[in-house]
Design an enzyme around this catalytic site. Structure first.
Site, PDB file in Angstrom:
ATOM      1  N   ASP A  52       3.908   9.428  -1.305  1.00  0.00           N
ATOM      2  CA  ASP A  52       2.544   8.758  -0.196  1.00  0.00           C
ATOM      3  C   ASP A  52       2.028   8.207  -1.956  1.00  0.00           C
ATOM      4  O   ASP A  52       2.107   7.750  -2.557  1.00  0.00           O
ATOM      5  CB  ASP A  52       1.313   9.414  -0.727  1.00  0.00           C
ATOM      6  CG  ASP A  52       0.397   9.975   0.300  1.00  0.00           C
ATOM      7  OD1 ASP A  52       0.392   8.533   1.132  1.00  0.00           O
ATOM      8  OD2 ASP A  52      -0.571  10.380   1.101  1.00  0.00           O
ATOM      9  N   HIS A  71       0.260  -1.087   0.073  1.00  0.00           N
ATOM     10  CA  HIS A  71      -0.214   0.144   0.098  1.00  0.00           C
ATOM     11  C   HIS A  71       0.545   0.994   0.150  1.00  0.00           C
ATOM     12  O   HIS A  71       0.340   2.644  -0.155  1.00  0.00           O
ATOM     13  CB  HIS A  71      -1.153  -0.222   1.264  1.00  0.00           C
ATOM     14  CG  HIS A  71      -1.968  -0.744   1.273  1.00  0.00           C
ATOM     15  ND1 HIS A  71      -3.235  -0.303   0.970  1.00  0.00           N
ATOM     16  CD2 HIS A  71      -2.077  -2.053   1.365  1.00  0.00           C
ATOM     17  CE1 HIS A  71      -3.946  -1.679   0.600  1.00  0.00           C
ATOM     18  NE2 HIS A  71      -3.239  -3.050   1.243  1.00  0.00           N
TER      19      HIS A  71
HETATM   20  O1  F6P Z   1      -0.819   3.309   4.102  1.00  0.00           O
HETATM   21  C1  F6P Z   1      -0.630   1.958   4.837  1.00  0.00           C
HETATM   22  C2  F6P Z   1      -1.458   1.661   6.787  1.00  0.00           C
HETATM   23  O2  F6P Z   1      -0.349   0.619   6.948  1.00  0.00           O
HETATM   24  C3  F6P Z   1      -2.679   1.704   6.058  1.00  0.00           C
HETATM   25  O3  F6P Z   1      -3.322   0.492   5.632  1.00  0.00           O
HETATM   26  C4  F6P Z   1      -3.265   2.414   7.127  1.00  0.00           C
HETATM   27  O4  F6P Z   1      -4.807   2.657   7.226  1.00  0.00           O
HETATM   28  C5  F6P Z   1      -2.861   4.022   7.140  1.00  0.00           C
HETATM   29  O5  F6P Z   1      -1.187   3.125   6.975  1.00  0.00           O
HETATM   30  C6  F6P Z   1      -2.127   3.608   9.027  1.00  0.00           C
HETATM   31  O6  F6P Z   1      -1.733   2.425   9.779  1.00  0.00           O
HETATM   32  P1  F6P Z   1      -2.095   2.165  11.008  1.00  0.00           P
HETATM   33  O7  F6P Z   1      -2.429   2.792  11.794  1.00  0.00           O
HETATM   34  O8  F6P Z   1      -2.484   0.963  11.391  1.00  0.00           O
HETATM   35  O9  F6P Z   1      -0.582   1.924  11.314  1.00  0.00           O
END
Ligand code: F6P
Length: 454
Positions: free
Chosen positions: A363, A155
């Site tokens: 990003d 992601h």
């Molecule tokens: O973009 C990567 C990500 O892991 C998303 O999947 C998630 O919404 C965001 O960052 C925040 O992630 P976390 O709060 O699980 O660290």
């Protein structure tokens, strides 16, 4: 269709007052209907530490909780995931730290996810591993289930080789990922970067276009930009309650002529500080500063990581300084909200905003940009988008900026604020066509079709 097992850091549900509730978010919204249809499972962490939970069903999906101790949460999640990998993969905006005592829990926790996944993976099921927290899982799962079909989706950006080379465990990470049959990324640049690193640190052989050969298997690389449930955002944006709330918000912001909005997790990758400086530049140059109001929604995130605590202090000081320099009794140019908003309230902010500032320094994709576009059903609005967001590959009719160039961002906010309605409409129509056509269901279809073909 084959059964799908999603393996992600977090489960799509969380405990709230002793009840499991579905977490908001694009991935969950996209995958839920697919998993329900194929009787799928989701393997992930519940969000609570030191808790062993049995698998259970929620909304037609088998949930398989993976336990984490609080020490593992420190080493694995706050440590290796968010103090090493996250900054390294985001252009080293803050210096990544590399500690063996954090790498070891990363390996241990990845192995646990693979073992839990192997328990529920049967026959010709497809395993679909998500994101940077679980990069060793594809190979670990392959050891346990040599014939399984395994996909991996990153992601966040995969960094250029010059940066990736710093990682003391670069070979292990590449070999971990190469356990998959299909590796998918947000952008072409990430596909390219990974292919280069896989050749150098994994000795993978390039094959036909977008394929690598490794240990007798063929691995397909794919670009699949993640997206949103566009129709859902459109519908909510047109609802009476959201439109009434948007009108209220405009009024609460002193009926400013131009409302400028930023919505981000409070993360150093998002460029919130530079964006605030660019807005301050606009106030300095404006003949009528009171025509502008800037709202920054900062969603709390990873509050136990020191870099996030420092960033919060820095941003709050900056907001205070801008309001101190330019505000007047009863009027502050910057409204700063440190909280998450529920979906309807968030959409009311999108509907109220004339200009949306999405200016991350790096990003993977940035879904806020797509959400804003999806909600501009009645009035066009202008999207200002960083060239360093994955979304810039698709949303070409936005005003694209270099977020490091504060003067350019100031000038672009001004350009957006005075843009003729006709130009704004044409740009927004093009953007809306893209987010409608390339929505999250299309994304899931593309990814899963590739896996189904293995
Ligand atoms: O973009 C990567 C990500 O892991 C998303 O999947 C998630 O919404 C965001 O960052 C925040 O992630 P976390 O709060 O699980 O660290």
């Amino acid at each position: 269709m084959r059964r799908i097992i999603v393996i992600a850091n977090r489960l799509p549900v969380a405990l709230k007052d002793d009840q499991w509730v579905t977490s908001p978010g694009g991935l969950v919204r996209a995958l839920e209907p697919v998993l329900q249809r194929v009787n799928g499972s989701w393997v992930g962490w519940s969000g609570d530490t030191d808790m062993e939970l049995e698998p259970f069903e929620h909304d037609g999906i088998e949930q398989v909780p993976v336990p984490l101790s609080s020490a593992e949460l420190d080493g694995f999640y706050y440590g290796f995931c968010n103090s090493s990998l996250w900054p390294l993969y985001h252009d080293a905006i803050v210096a990544p730290e590399f500690h063996r005592h954090q790498w070891h829990p990363y390996v241990r926790v990845n192995r646990r996810y693979a073992e839990y996944a192997a328990e529920v993976l049967h026959g010709d099921d497809v395993a679909w591993v998500q994101d940077y927290q679980l990069q060793l899982v594809p190979s670990m799962l392959r050891e346990l289930r040599p014939d399984a079909t395994i996909g991996f989706y990153l992601h966040i950006p995969f960094p250029p080789i010059e940066l990736f080379a710093r990682l003391p465990w670069r070979r292990q990470i590449i070999e971990g990922l190469l356990g998959a049959d299909v590796l998918a990324f947000q952008t072409r640049a990430s596909v390219r970067n990974f292919a280069q690193a896989a050749r150098k640190y994994g000795r993978a052989e390039p094959q036909a276009r977008s394929q690598l050969a490794w240990q007798g298997r063929t691995i397909t690389l794919q670009r699949a930009p993640i997206a949103i449930d566009t129709a859902h955002f459109e519908t909510l944006a047109q609802s009476h309650s959201v439109r009434t709330r948007a009108a209220e918000l405009r009024h609460e912001m002193g009926d400013a002529k131009r409302i400028i909005l930023g919505v981000d997790r409070l993360d150093y990758t998002k460029g919130i500080d530079l964006r605030l400086k660019a807005f301050a530049g606009l106030l300095e140059r404006a003949q009528e500063p009171r025509e502008y109001a800037f709202v920054q929604v900062a969603v709390p995130s990873r509050e136990d990581v020191p870099a996030y605590q420092d960033l919060r202090a820095e941003i709050e000081q900056l907001v205070g300084r801008i309001n101190g320099d330019h505000g007047e009794p009863g009027w502050s140019p910057v409204s700063y909200l440190y909280r998450s908003l529920d979906l309807e309230e968030l959409i009311a902010y999108y509907v109220a905003a004339d200009v949306m500032l999405v200016t991350p320094l790096r990003d993977g994709m940035n879904l806020v940009a797509k959400e804003y576009v999806a909600t501009r059903v009645k009035d066009p609005g202008v999207l200002i988008l960083s060239e360093f967001a994955g979304a810039a590959e698709q949303l070409r009719s936005a005003l694209v900026v270099n977020p490091h160039d504060v003067d350019e961002v100031t000038a672009t906010i001004y350009r957006a604020a005075v843009m003729e309605r006709r130009e704004a409409r044409v740009r927004m129509q093009r953007l809306r066509r893209t987010v409608r056509k390339e929505d999250v269901f299309e994304w899931a279809r593309i990814c899963l079709a590739m896996l189904d073909a293995v």
